[in-house]
Design a protein around this motif. Sequence first.
Motif, short mmCIF file in Angstrom:
data_model
loop_
_atom_site.label_atom_id
_atom_site.label_comp_id
_atom_site.label_asym_id
_atom_site.label_seq_id
_atom_site.Cartn_x
_atom_site.Cartn_y
_atom_site.Cartn_z
N TYR A 107 45.40 6.67 -59.65
CA TYR A 107 44.65 7.90 -59.36
C TYR A 107 45.54 8.91 -58.64
O TYR A 107 46.63 8.56 -58.18
CB TYR A 107 43.41 7.58 -58.53
CG TYR A 107 42.29 6.99 -59.38
CD1 TYR A 107 41.61 7.77 -60.31
CD2 TYR A 107 41.92 5.65 -59.27
CE1 TYR A 107 40.60 7.25 -61.10
CE2 TYR A 107 40.91 5.11 -60.05
CZ TYR A 107 40.25 5.92 -60.97
OH TYR A 107 39.26 5.40 -61.76
N ASP B 240 45.51 10.12 -55.84
CA ASP B 240 45.90 9.81 -54.45
C ASP B 240 46.94 8.69 -54.39
O ASP B 240 47.30 8.22 -53.31
CB ASP B 240 44.67 9.43 -53.62
CG ASP B 240 43.94 8.21 -54.15
OD1 ASP B 240 44.41 7.61 -55.15
OD2 ASP B 240 42.90 7.84 -53.58
N PHE C 186 46.54 5.65 -55.61
CA PHE C 186 45.95 4.31 -55.65
C PHE C 186 46.02 3.77 -57.08
O PHE C 186 45.61 4.42 -58.02
CB PHE C 186 44.49 4.36 -55.17
CG PHE C 186 43.85 3.01 -55.10
CD1 PHE C 186 44.07 2.19 -54.01
CD2 PHE C 186 43.06 2.55 -56.15
CE1 PHE C 186 43.50 0.93 -53.95
CE2 PHE C 186 42.49 1.28 -56.09
CZ PHE C 186 42.71 0.48 -54.99
N ALA D 263 44.50 1.54 -59.55
CA ALA D 263 43.23 0.83 -59.76
C ALA D 263 43.36 -0.25 -60.82
O ALA D 263 42.64 -1.25 -60.79
CB ALA D 263 42.14 1.82 -60.14
N PRO E 26 34.96 -8.60 -59.01
CA PRO E 26 34.19 -8.08 -57.87
C PRO E 26 34.22 -6.55 -57.83
O PRO E 26 35.00 -5.91 -58.54
CB PRO E 26 34.91 -8.67 -56.66
CG PRO E 26 36.29 -8.97 -57.12
CD PRO E 26 36.20 -9.28 -58.58
N ASN E 27 33.41 -5.98 -56.99
CA ASN E 27 33.40 -4.52 -56.82
C ASN E 27 34.79 -4.05 -56.47
O ASN E 27 35.47 -4.66 -55.65
CB ASN E 27 32.42 -4.09 -55.73
CG ASN E 27 30.98 -4.35 -56.14
OD1 ASN E 27 30.65 -4.31 -57.32
ND2 ASN E 27 30.13 -4.65 -55.17
N GLY E 28 35.22 -2.97 -57.11
CA GLY E 28 36.53 -2.41 -56.83
C GLY E 28 37.66 -3.03 -57.63
O GLY E 28 38.82 -2.65 -57.48
N ALA E 29 37.35 -3.99 -58.51
CA ALA E 29 38.39 -4.70 -59.26
C ALA E 29 39.05 -3.81 -60.32
O ALA E 29 40.13 -4.14 -60.82
CB ALA E 29 37.81 -5.94 -59.93
N GLY E 30 38.38 -2.73 -60.69
CA GLY E 30 38.95 -1.85 -61.71
C GLY E 30 38.19 -1.86 -63.03
O GLY E 30 38.68 -1.33 -64.03
N LYS E 31 37.01 -2.43 -63.03
CA LYS E 31 36.23 -2.54 -64.27
C LYS E 31 35.80 -1.16 -64.78
O LYS E 31 36.00 -0.84 -65.94
CB LYS E 31 34.98 -3.41 -64.05
CG LYS E 31 35.28 -4.79 -63.47
CD LYS E 31 34.02 -5.61 -63.30
CE LYS E 31 33.00 -5.01 -62.32
NZ LYS E 31 33.45 -5.01 -60.91
N THR E 32 35.18 -0.39 -63.89
CA THR E 32 34.70 0.93 -64.31
C THR E 32 35.86 1.81 -64.74
O THR E 32 35.77 2.52 -65.74
CB THR E 32 33.90 1.60 -63.18
OG1 THR E 32 32.78 0.75 -62.86
CG2 THR E 32 33.38 2.96 -63.58
N THR E 33 36.96 1.73 -64.01
CA THR E 33 38.15 2.51 -64.38
C THR E 33 38.58 2.14 -65.80
O THR E 33 38.84 3.02 -66.63
CB THR E 33 39.29 2.24 -63.38
OG1 THR E 33 38.87 2.65 -62.08
CG2 THR E 33 40.55 2.99 -63.77
N GLU F 267 28.02 -2.63 -66.61
CA GLU F 267 27.00 -3.35 -65.84
C GLU F 267 25.60 -3.26 -66.45
O GLU F 267 24.64 -2.87 -65.76
CB GLU F 267 26.97 -2.83 -64.39
CG GLU F 267 28.34 -2.87 -63.71
CD GLU F 267 28.47 -3.95 -62.65
OE1 GLU F 267 27.51 -4.71 -62.41
OE2 GLU F 267 29.57 -4.03 -62.05
P1 ATP Z 1 32.44 -1.31 -59.08
O1 ATP Z 1 31.71 -2.50 -59.60
O2 ATP Z 1 32.25 -1.08 -57.61
O3 ATP Z 1 32.27 -0.07 -59.90
P2 ATP Z 1 34.94 -1.62 -60.35
O4 ATP Z 1 35.54 -2.92 -60.63
O5 ATP Z 1 34.25 -0.94 -61.47
O6 ATP Z 1 33.97 -1.74 -59.15
P3 ATP Z 1 36.46 0.79 -60.08
O7 ATP Z 1 35.25 1.65 -59.94
O8 ATP Z 1 37.23 0.85 -61.33
O9 ATP Z 1 36.09 -0.72 -59.77
O10 ATP Z 1 37.41 1.12 -58.85
C1 ATP Z 1 38.64 0.44 -58.65
C2 ATP Z 1 39.31 1.01 -57.44
O11 ATP Z 1 39.74 2.34 -57.71
C3 ATP Z 1 38.41 1.08 -56.23
O12 ATP Z 1 39.16 0.65 -55.11
C4 ATP Z 1 38.08 2.55 -56.12
O13 ATP Z 1 37.90 2.93 -54.76
C5 ATP Z 1 39.29 3.22 -56.72
N1 ATP Z 1 38.94 4.51 -57.32
C6 ATP Z 1 37.97 4.75 -58.24
N2 ATP Z 1 37.95 6.04 -58.59
C7 ATP Z 1 38.93 6.65 -57.87
C8 ATP Z 1 39.42 8.00 -57.77
N3 ATP Z 1 38.88 8.98 -58.51
N4 ATP Z 1 40.44 8.23 -56.92
C9 ATP Z 1 40.99 7.24 -56.18
N5 ATP Z 1 40.59 5.95 -56.23
C10 ATP Z 1 39.57 5.67 -57.05
#
Ligand code: ATP
Length: 236
Positions: A16, A18, A20, A22, A41-48, A161
């Motif tokens: 991203y 910033d 980070f 992901a 788990p939450n934050g693992a990067g699935k949604t990304t 999800e």
């Molecule tokens: P969740 O189930 O909570 O959605 P996830 O596995 O889908 O979790 P992501 O939403 O892909 O996880 O997020 C992965 C990481 O990237 C998280 O730590 C999140 O804070 C970070 N992140 C997501 N979007 C951004 C962004 N636009 N800028 C910076 N970091 C981001």
Amino acid sequence: EYADTPLVVRNLRKEYADGFVAVSHVDFTVDRGQVVGLLGPNGAGKTTTLRVLMGLTQPSAGEIYVFGRRLVPGSPVLSRIGALVEGPGFLPHLSGLENLRSYWRATGRSLEDAHFEEALEIAGLGESVHRKIKTYSHGMKQRLAIAQAMLGLPELLVLDEPTDGLDPPQIAEMRRVLKRYATGGRAVLVSSHLLAEVEQTCTHAVVVNKGAIVASGPVAELVGESPSVHLDVSDV
Ligand code: ATP
């Protein structure tokens, strides 16, 4: 190459703005007939990962092939992917069928009546198509959202999800819906943070943690052979 494979993800990385990271070094394939769970788990990067696949955000590195075509913004091959990112809002005083019709009208594309009913049928809503949304349960609304992603019967369905907030009978219904969809040569990719849900609804799983793949394969093998998978994906 890969012309008959719904999805090939190669060395995907998303950093991203910033800084980070992901997602990094993510490789997996989704074949026809499979319901693949992207588990972590939450934050693992699935949604990304899913947002990249839907063309909503650009990867920092790596390649994605949909039926052998490189996925790039605006790519025509995106029309072969049906996507559900988050629960869409439905109009409570309209029926399920009317809601899907009004959604589709807004896309500007045309679709024969029979296709709306087919998607609703696959989603297990065949008997409720004319009922107003306000009489639908949470599980039925969730399946209506999935029917919406199924409109036009895209060969690859990508759902973020879809079982979130569903009770066990509703999850069982979702399993039937996704398996039914994948049979006949289509494929489904769903994300979940619950191992039990993936076990119940998917044929295969890709387990991610902190942006990287930690395990992947047929669900039966993963659950049988890797007790650590349970720990890695515990709901945090
Ligand atoms: P969740 O189930 O909570 O959605 P996830 O596995 O889908 O979790 P992501 O939403 O892909 O996880 O997020 C992965 C990481 O990237 C998280 O730590 C999140 O804070 C970070 N992140 C997501 N979007 C951004 C962004 N636009 N800028 C910076 N970091 C981001």
